[in-house]
Design a protein around this motif. Sequence first.
Motif, mmCIF file in Angstrom:
data_model
loop_
_atom_site.group_PDB
_atom_site.id
_atom_site.type_symbol
_atom_site.label_atom_id
_atom_site.label_comp_id
_atom_site.label_asym_id
_atom_site.label_seq_id
_atom_site.Cartn_x
_atom_site.Cartn_y
_atom_site.Cartn_z
ATOM 1 N N GLY A 14 0.934 8.562 -34.616
ATOM 2 C CA GLY A 14 2.186 8.391 -33.874
ATOM 3 C C GLY A 14 3.095 7.453 -34.672
ATOM 4 N N ALA A 16 3.505 4.253 -34.679
ATOM 5 C CA ALA A 16 2.881 3.029 -35.196
ATOM 6 C C ALA A 16 2.037 3.345 -36.432
ATOM 7 N N ASP A 36 -5.600 11.994 -37.079
ATOM 8 C CA ASP A 36 -5.111 12.210 -35.707
ATOM 9 C C ASP A 36 -5.775 13.459 -35.141
ATOM 10 N N ALA A 38 -4.563 15.400 -33.070
ATOM 11 C CA ALA A 38 -3.569 16.471 -32.920
ATOM 12 C C ALA A 38 -3.144 16.986 -34.288
ATOM 13 N N LYS A 44 4.564 14.266 -27.303
ATOM 14 C CA LYS A 44 4.043 12.990 -26.783
ATOM 15 C C LYS A 44 4.865 12.688 -25.537
ATOM 16 N N ARG A 105 10.129 13.756 -29.462
ATOM 17 C CA ARG A 105 9.025 13.171 -30.229
ATOM 18 C C ARG A 105 8.340 14.225 -31.115
ATOM 19 N N ASP A 109 8.175 12.212 -34.603
ATOM 20 C CA ASP A 109 6.843 11.845 -35.097
ATOM 21 C C ASP A 109 6.435 12.731 -36.280
ATOM 22 N N TRP A 216 14.913 7.950 -15.041
ATOM 23 C CA TRP A 216 15.854 8.058 -16.152
ATOM 24 C C TRP A 216 16.224 9.504 -16.418
ATOM 25 N N PHE A 218 17.766 11.056 -20.028
ATOM 26 C CA PHE A 218 18.216 10.758 -21.390
ATOM 27 C C PHE A 218 18.591 12.082 -22.069
ATOM 28 N N LEU A 270 1.350 3.511 -19.326
ATOM 29 C CA LEU A 270 1.953 2.643 -20.340
ATOM 30 C C LEU A 270 1.295 1.263 -20.271
ATOM 31 N N ILE A 289 -2.465 -1.666 -33.576
ATOM 32 C CA ILE A 289 -0.989 -1.627 -33.550
ATOM 33 C C ILE A 289 -0.521 -0.623 -32.483
ATOM 34 N N GLU A 302 9.852 0.540 -23.337
ATOM 35 C CA GLU A 302 10.056 0.935 -24.729
ATOM 36 C C GLU A 302 8.850 0.485 -25.577
ATOM 37 N N GLY A 303 8.353 1.376 -26.436
ATOM 38 C CA GLY A 303 7.207 0.979 -27.249
ATOM 39 C C GLY A 303 7.299 1.452 -28.689
ATOM 40 N N ILE A 304 8.232 2.374 -28.975
ATOM 41 C CA ILE A 304 8.291 2.948 -30.323
ATOM 42 C C ILE A 304 8.686 1.867 -31.332
HETATM 43 C C1 LIG Z 1 6.691 8.615 -19.836
HETATM 44 C C2 LIG Z 1 6.887 7.647 -20.980
HETATM 45 C C3 LIG Z 1 8.172 7.381 -21.398
HETATM 46 C C4 LIG Z 1 8.377 6.539 -22.503
HETATM 47 N N1 LIG Z 1 9.648 6.384 -22.966
HETATM 48 C C5 LIG Z 1 9.876 5.659 -24.069
HETATM 49 C C6 LIG Z 1 11.169 5.594 -24.648
HETATM 50 O O1 LIG Z 1 12.118 6.240 -24.188
HETATM 51 N N2 LIG Z 1 11.338 4.823 -25.746
HETATM 52 C C7 LIG Z 1 10.320 4.134 -26.304
HETATM 53 O O2 LIG Z 1 10.533 3.418 -27.292
HETATM 54 N N3 LIG Z 1 9.061 4.210 -25.802
HETATM 55 C C8 LIG Z 1 8.816 4.962 -24.721
HETATM 56 N N4 LIG Z 1 7.523 5.088 -24.235
HETATM 57 C C9 LIG Z 1 6.439 4.414 -24.941
HETATM 58 C C10 LIG Z 1 6.127 5.187 -26.237
HETATM 59 O O3 LIG Z 1 5.889 6.541 -25.941
HETATM 60 C C11 LIG Z 1 4.909 4.568 -26.929
HETATM 61 O O4 LIG Z 1 5.047 3.170 -26.939
HETATM 62 C C12 LIG Z 1 4.760 5.075 -28.365
HETATM 63 O O5 LIG Z 1 4.471 6.434 -28.389
HETATM 64 C C13 LIG Z 1 3.647 4.283 -29.064
HETATM 65 O O6 LIG Z 1 3.399 4.832 -30.329
HETATM 66 P P1 LIG Z 1 1.913 4.783 -30.927
HETATM 67 O O7 LIG Z 1 2.028 5.307 -32.303
HETATM 68 O O8 LIG Z 1 1.320 3.443 -30.692
HETATM 69 O O9 LIG Z 1 1.058 5.752 -30.008
HETATM 70 P P2 LIG Z 1 1.202 7.364 -29.758
HETATM 71 O O10 LIG Z 1 2.584 7.790 -29.996
HETATM 72 O O11 LIG Z 1 0.590 7.583 -28.451
HETATM 73 O O12 LIG Z 1 0.292 7.954 -30.908
HETATM 74 C C14 LIG Z 1 -1.105 7.822 -30.854
HETATM 75 C C15 LIG Z 1 -1.721 8.973 -31.624
HETATM 76 O O13 LIG Z 1 -3.152 8.766 -31.654
HETATM 77 C C16 LIG Z 1 -3.765 10.023 -31.528
HETATM 78 N N5 LIG Z 1 -5.119 9.803 -31.004
HETATM 79 C C17 LIG Z 1 -5.464 9.343 -29.791
HETATM 80 N N6 LIG Z 1 -6.803 9.290 -29.689
HETATM 81 C C18 LIG Z 1 -7.305 9.740 -30.856
HETATM 82 C C19 LIG Z 1 -8.626 9.932 -31.360
HETATM 83 N N7 LIG Z 1 -9.719 9.664 -30.636
HETATM 84 N N8 LIG Z 1 -8.775 10.411 -32.613
HETATM 85 C C20 LIG Z 1 -7.680 10.686 -33.378
HETATM 86 N N9 LIG Z 1 -6.408 10.531 -32.942
HETATM 87 C C21 LIG Z 1 -6.234 10.050 -31.712
HETATM 88 C C22 LIG Z 1 -2.889 10.810 -30.592
HETATM 89 O O14 LIG Z 1 -3.048 12.207 -30.780
HETATM 90 C C23 LIG Z 1 -1.490 10.330 -30.986
HETATM 91 O O15 LIG Z 1 -0.864 11.192 -31.906
HETATM 92 C C24 LIG Z 1 7.283 5.908 -23.138
HETATM 93 C C25 LIG Z 1 5.975 6.161 -22.688
HETATM 94 C C26 LIG Z 1 5.779 7.032 -21.625
HETATM 95 C C27 LIG Z 1 4.362 7.325 -21.189
#
Ligand SMILES: Cc1cc2nc3c(=O)[nH]c(=O)nc-3n(C[C@H](O)[C@H](O)[C@H](O)COP(=O)(O)OP(=O)(O)OC[C@H]3O[C@@H](n4cnc5c(N)ncnc54)[C@H](O)[C@@H]3O)c2cc1C
Length: 406
Positions: A14, A16, A36, A38, A44, A105, A109, A216, A218, A270, A289, A302-304
């Motif tokens: 993702g 991070a 990953d 996926a 996402k 996303r 992503d 929301w 958007f 979240l 991370i 927000e988490g991105i």
């Molecule tokens: C409904 C909703 C709305 C949101 N809206 C916003 C927004 O508008 N703006 C914003 O900034 N943030 C938003 N967020 C938060 C944001 O989606 C996350 O903070 C962000 O995606 C975090 O990125 P990440 O890379 O940490 O995790 P992710 O994007 O979740 O990526 C994690 C990755 O790990 C992979 N994975 C998981 N388990 C395994 C495993 N066992 N083996 C291999 N791979 C694995 C998954 O397939 C995934 O691709 C929202 C969250 C939700 C739920």
Amino acid sequence: MPDAHYDYAIIGAGPAGSACANALLLEGASGVALIDRARFPRDKICGDGIGPGVIAILDALKLGHMLDRHRRVSQMVMTSPFGGRMALNDNEIKGESPLGYVIRRTEFDHALVIAALERGCTDMTGWSFEGAKHVDGQWRIDLAESDSGELRSITADVLIGADGATSRVRRLLGQPFNHEKHVSVSMRILARTEPEFPARQELNVEKELPIPGYAWNFATGAGLVNVGFVCDTPTYKASGRHLREILKTYQDQLPDTLVYDDATRHSQILPLASQMPPLAYPKVSAALIGDAASMINPLTGEGIFYGMEAGLLLGRGLARAANTREERAAALQHYERVFRRTFTGHFRGNFYLRKLIEKPALFDRMLRAGAKNPDLCCDCIEYMMGNERGVGKKPLYRLALQTFFS
Ligand SMILES: Cc1cc2nc3c(=O)[nH]c(=O)nc-3n(C[C@H](O)[C@H](O)[C@H](O)COP(=O)(O)OP(=O)(O)OC[C@H]3O[C@@H](n4cnc5c(N)ncnc54)[C@H](O)[C@@H]3O)c2cc1C
């Protein structure tokens, strides 16, 4: 027998994990595996709001061009259940805009993953992380092919957990999941619009929906609208309602030109940054991370931005350290120190702001106060959506003064 060795194994591609991979490779590191379960492009569950802080991170990763095809948000609106409304339009902004983008996303992503692969990381998308053991100073990591279930293992010097809100790496490192008070629940659905809405973000606190919580809509500016609802877990449980029904109540209030795609309606949790686990594990050369480390703003969801900032900081630090265990341990500790120094106060401030505006009447007064002053409105959005670097805490104090005394 493990079939390959890597310097860095990043679990989760993702924002991070991909930002971390890009940062490592840009700084000259090699031996990076991006794992990953996926295959990309993948969806996402998200609001798709790309905060303004992400722009600087993409520039630092030399990926600023990723935004070229997208329209910058031109308006942000917030409303209260008592009619208060605060709107910020881009033509009212004097300095740098605190508005970002709305980008699917699937697209955002994927572009980050492609960039990391082009820079030379090993593509292990389509492989699920099953477990790992730290033996003789290195990680032995077990993976399963997502479709066939075929098993393989690799070894790595450093294990980076970027595997999202239900992180397995976090559990492996002995860190429990957040307490439910620090977890929000949400549901979103996507809709097409004809004619298209301009790129904009609207947040609504509504009498008909559980409070504290907000809905929301958007718009990307290219015919797609992301519609959703979020609230904390205890509020959701106390409401006795189903997320699907809550979301439908909100959908019914939006223009009927929106054509919803039911297949895109999904819920997700979240983990909020009001309860973050340790980020660095220098004794075993590991780090967390993004959502795996609960890096989600407790007010905005927000988490991105925070996940990418963590990935950038960690990747840079590790790549610049010499390949010795001691230097890596120091780089991991440095990552935790700098991230916490930068964001602990910010997350705390947003957590308290959330507590404050959980009272709808107060939220209403706050919006009315902000609406009278576009500069203040601009700074408050920067405070909530950005990283405070530009504005500090002053907008909060000013807003509090105007809320209580105007
Ligand atoms: C409904 C909703 C709305 C949101 N809206 C916003 C927004 O508008 N703006 C914003 O900034 N943030 C938003 N967020 C938060 C944001 O989606 C996350 O903070 C962000 O995606 C975090 O990125 P990440 O890379 O940490 O995790 P992710 O994007 O979740 O990526 C994690 C990755 O790990 C992979 N994975 C998981 N388990 C395994 C495993 N066992 N083996 C291999 N791979 C694995 C998954 O397939 C995934 O691709 C929202 C969250 C939700 C739920």
